[in-house]
Design an enzyme around this catalytic site. Structure first.
Site, PDB file in Angstrom:
ATOM      1  N   ASN A  11      29.875  56.148  69.461  1.00 51.76           N
ATOM      2  CA  ASN A  11      28.570  55.617  68.374  1.00 51.76           C
ATOM      3  C   ASN A  11      27.754  54.186  69.458  1.00 51.76           C
ATOM      4  O   ASN A  11      28.720  53.397  68.659  1.00 51.76           O
ATOM      5  CB  ASN A  11      29.513  55.054  67.372  1.00 51.76           C
ATOM      6  CG  ASN A  11      28.098  54.599  66.022  1.00 51.76           C
ATOM      7  OD1 ASN A  11      27.543  54.579  66.369  1.00 51.76           O
ATOM      8  ND2 ASN A  11      29.051  54.154  65.131  1.00 51.76           N
ATOM      9  N   LYS A  13      25.516  52.485  68.176  1.00 51.58           N
ATOM     10  CA  LYS A  13      25.155  51.473  66.245  1.00 51.58           C
ATOM     11  C   LYS A  13      23.672  50.982  67.405  1.00 51.58           C
ATOM     12  O   LYS A  13      23.283  51.603  67.524  1.00 51.58           O
ATOM     13  CB  LYS A  13      26.663  50.291  66.511  1.00 51.58           C
ATOM     14  CG  LYS A  13      27.619  50.776  66.088  1.00 51.58           C
ATOM     15  CD  LYS A  13      28.346  50.078  65.847  1.00 51.58           C
ATOM     16  CE  LYS A  13      29.862  50.415  66.026  1.00 51.58           C
ATOM     17  NZ  LYS A  13      30.937  50.094  65.452  1.00 51.58           N
ATOM     18  N   HIS A  97      29.220  55.459  57.373  1.00 48.00           N
ATOM     19  CA  HIS A  97      30.206  54.578  58.528  1.00 48.00           C
ATOM     20  C   HIS A  97      30.657  53.979  57.713  1.00 48.00           C
ATOM     21  O   HIS A  97      29.043  52.669  56.966  1.00 48.00           O
ATOM     22  CB  HIS A  97      29.439  54.762  59.736  1.00 48.00           C
ATOM     23  CG  HIS A  97      29.817  53.556  61.196  1.00 48.00           C
ATOM     24  ND1 HIS A  97      30.233  52.266  60.431  1.00 48.00           N
ATOM     25  CD2 HIS A  97      30.776  53.798  61.959  1.00 48.00           C
ATOM     26  CE1 HIS A  97      30.627  51.765  62.076  1.00 48.00           C
ATOM     27  NE2 HIS A  97      30.918  52.873  62.064  1.00 48.00           N
ATOM     28  N   GLU A  99      30.122  49.963  58.594  1.00 42.27           N
ATOM     29  CA  GLU A  99      28.998  49.351  58.458  1.00 42.27           C
ATOM     30  C   GLU A  99      27.907  49.764  57.300  1.00 42.27           C
ATOM     31  O   GLU A  99      26.972  49.010  57.122  1.00 42.27           O
ATOM     32  CB  GLU A  99      28.110  48.903  59.626  1.00 42.27           C
ATOM     33  CG  GLU A  99      29.157  48.698  60.343  1.00 42.27           C
ATOM     34  CD  GLU A  99      29.678  48.635  62.496  1.00 42.27           C
ATOM     35  OE1 GLU A  99      28.121  49.571  62.833  1.00 42.27           O
ATOM     36  OE2 GLU A  99      30.587  48.748  62.718  1.00 42.27           O
ATOM     37  N   GLU A 169      38.351  55.497  59.988  1.00 44.05           N
ATOM     38  CA  GLU A 169      37.912  54.396  60.862  1.00 44.05           C
ATOM     39  C   GLU A 169      38.288  53.466  59.789  1.00 44.05           C
ATOM     40  O   GLU A 169      37.439  52.539  58.767  1.00 44.05           O
ATOM     41  CB  GLU A 169      36.474  54.131  60.863  1.00 44.05           C
ATOM     42  CG  GLU A 169      36.146  55.463  62.269  1.00 44.05           C
ATOM     43  CD  GLU A 169      34.658  54.544  62.759  1.00 44.05           C
ATOM     44  OE1 GLU A 169      35.020  54.509  64.324  1.00 44.05           O
ATOM     45  OE2 GLU A 169      33.456  54.021  62.214  1.00 44.05           O
ATOM     46  N   GLY A 175      35.412  46.967  65.156  1.00 45.72           N
ATOM     47  CA  GLY A 175      34.949  45.520  66.573  1.00 45.72           C
ATOM     48  C   GLY A 175      35.981  44.626  66.559  1.00 45.72           C
ATOM     49  O   GLY A 175      35.451  43.500  66.833  1.00 45.72           O
ATOM     50  N   SER A 215      38.076  50.000  67.136  1.00 43.14           N
ATOM     51  CA  SER A 215      38.962  49.070  68.782  1.00 43.14           C
ATOM     52  C   SER A 215      39.500  50.582  69.273  1.00 43.14           C
ATOM     53  O   SER A 215      40.681  49.523  70.177  1.00 43.14           O
ATOM     54  CB  SER A 215      39.682  48.633  68.843  1.00 43.14           C
ATOM     55  OG  SER A 215      38.740  46.925  68.201  1.00 43.14           O
TER      56      SER A 215
HETATM   57  P1  13P Z   1      34.525  49.929  67.665  1.00 45.81           P
HETATM   58  O1  13P Z   1      35.232  51.051  68.866  1.00 45.81           O
HETATM   59  O2  13P Z   1      33.775  48.959  68.453  1.00 45.81           O
HETATM   60  O3  13P Z   1      35.578  48.865  67.253  1.00 45.81           O
HETATM   61  O4  13P Z   1      33.724  51.045  66.881  1.00 45.81           O
HETATM   62  C1  13P Z   1      34.689  51.840  66.242  1.00 45.81           C
HETATM   63  C2  13P Z   1      33.193  52.446  65.015  1.00 45.81           C
HETATM   64  O5  13P Z   1      32.785  51.475  64.293  1.00 45.81           O
HETATM   65  C3  13P Z   1      32.571  53.502  65.398  1.00 45.81           C
HETATM   66  O6  13P Z   1      32.059  54.449  64.794  1.00 45.81           O
END
Ligand code: 13P
Length: 256
Positions: A11, A13, A97, A99, A169, A175, A215
Site C-alpha cells: 500500500n 499511500k 484503512h 488512515e 492492521e 508506521g 511495520s
Molecule cells: P507500515 O508498513 O508503514 O507500518 O504501514 C502499514 C499499513 O498501513 C499498510 O496498509
C-alpha cells in the site's frame, strides 16, 4: 502448509509519481516470478493506476486502489467511483484503512457501503480492521475488531464472501516500527476467522485470506508468515523500496 494462496500487497499511500511507479514495477517484475502459492499486489495512488496497469506484464502482479466512493457516479467532487477503478483494470480496492477511518472520518457505515459496492463492481475489497493503542491496553482488541467486521460485512451476499480479503492492521503498529509479535497477530487472526465462521460458515471462513499489516519488514516477515492464520501481508513503508518489498514477497517458511 496452508491451503489458502497467500497475498502480499504494498500500500503506497500518498507516495510515487507516474514515473516512479513505472520504474518500481519494471524493476520488481524482473526480480520475481508468477508464483503459484502467493499473489503479489500493489496499490499505487489513483493518479498512477492507469500507468501501473500498462506497466504490468503477464500475471506477476495484481492492481489495487487504496480507496473509492460507494456510488457509481454523481455529484461528489473529488471522489473516484468503483466503476472508474474497474474500468482502469483494478482487481482490488483497500477499504476502511485506519488512515481513512481516523484522518478522514470514515464510519463503519461508510466502510460497509464501500465494501458492498466494490464487490458489486466486480472487484475484491481488502477490508482493514484494527484497534488503537488505548483499546489494546484496555484489553478491548477483540470487541473492537469484532464490531468492525460485523458492521462492514452486514448484508453482504454469501456467494461473494469467500473472495474477501481481510486485513488486521493494529493502528499502534502502523508506521511506528512497532510490529505485533507473531503470537499477537495469530491470536487476532484466529479470532477473526472464528468470527467469520460464526457470521457465514466454516468453509467460507477457511477460504477468506486474512492479512497482517503494521511495520512489516524483511526481518519480521518470515516469523509472521509462519503463523497458521496469517495468510499474507499489507505492507506500507517497506513496500516503497524494490529491495525490501522483493524480500517480503519472497518470505520463507522456517526450514526452507
Ligand atoms: P507500515 O508498513 O508503514 O507500518 O504501514 C502499514 C499499513 O498501513 C499498510 O496498509
Amino acid at each position: 502448509m496452508k491451503n489458502r494462496r497467500s497475498l502480499v500487497a504494498a500500500n503506497w499511500k500518498m507516495h510515487k509519481t507516474v514515473g516512479e511507479t513505472v520504474s518500481f514495477l519494471e524493476a520488481l517484475q524482473d526480480r520475481i516470478e508468477a508464483y503459484e502459492d502467493r499473489e503479489v499486489v500493489v496499490a499505487p495512488p489513483f493518479t498512477a493506476l492507469a500507468a501501473a496497469r500498462q506497466a504490468m506484464e503477464g500475471n506477476k502482479i495484481n492492481l489495487s486502489a487504496q480507496n473509492c466512493h460507494w456510488e457509481e457516479k454523481g455529484a461528489f467532487t473529488g471522489e473516484v467511483s468503483p466503476a472508474m477503478l474497474k474500468d482502469l483494470g483494478c482487481d482490488y480496492v483497500i477499504v476502511g484503512h485506519s488512515e481513512r477511518r481516523h484522518l478522514f472520518g470514515e464510519t463503519d457505515e461508510i466502510v460497509q457501503k464501500k465494501t458492498a459496492s466494490v464487490f458489486a463492481h466486480g472487484m475484491v475489497p481488502i477490508l482493514c480492521v484494527g484497534e488503537v493503542l488505548d483499546e489494546r491496553e484496555a484489553g478491548r482488541t477483540f470487541p473492537v475488531v469484532n464490531h468492525q467486521v460485523e458492521r462492514a460485512l452486514d448484508g453482504l451476499n454469501c456467494r461473494l464472501v469467500p473472495a474477501l480479503v481481510l486485513a488486521y492492521e493494529p493502528v499502534w503498529a502502523i508506521g511506528t516500527g512497532k510490529t505485533a509479535t507473531p503470537d499477537q497477530a495469530q491470536e487476532v487472526h484466529s479470532f477473526l476467522r472464528e468470527k467469520l465462521s460464526a457470521l457465514f460458515d466454516k468453509t467460507i471462513a477457511n477460504k477468506i485470506r486474512i492479512l497482517y499489516g503494521g511495520s512489516v519488514k524483511p526481518d519480521n516477515v518470515d516469523a509472521l508468515m509462519a503463523q497458521p492464520d496469517v495468510d499474507g501481508l499489507l505492507v506500507g513503508g517497506a513496500g516503497l523500496e524494490v529491495d525490501s518489498f522483493q524480500r517480503i514477497v519472497q518470505y520463507r517458511f522456517p526450514g526452507e
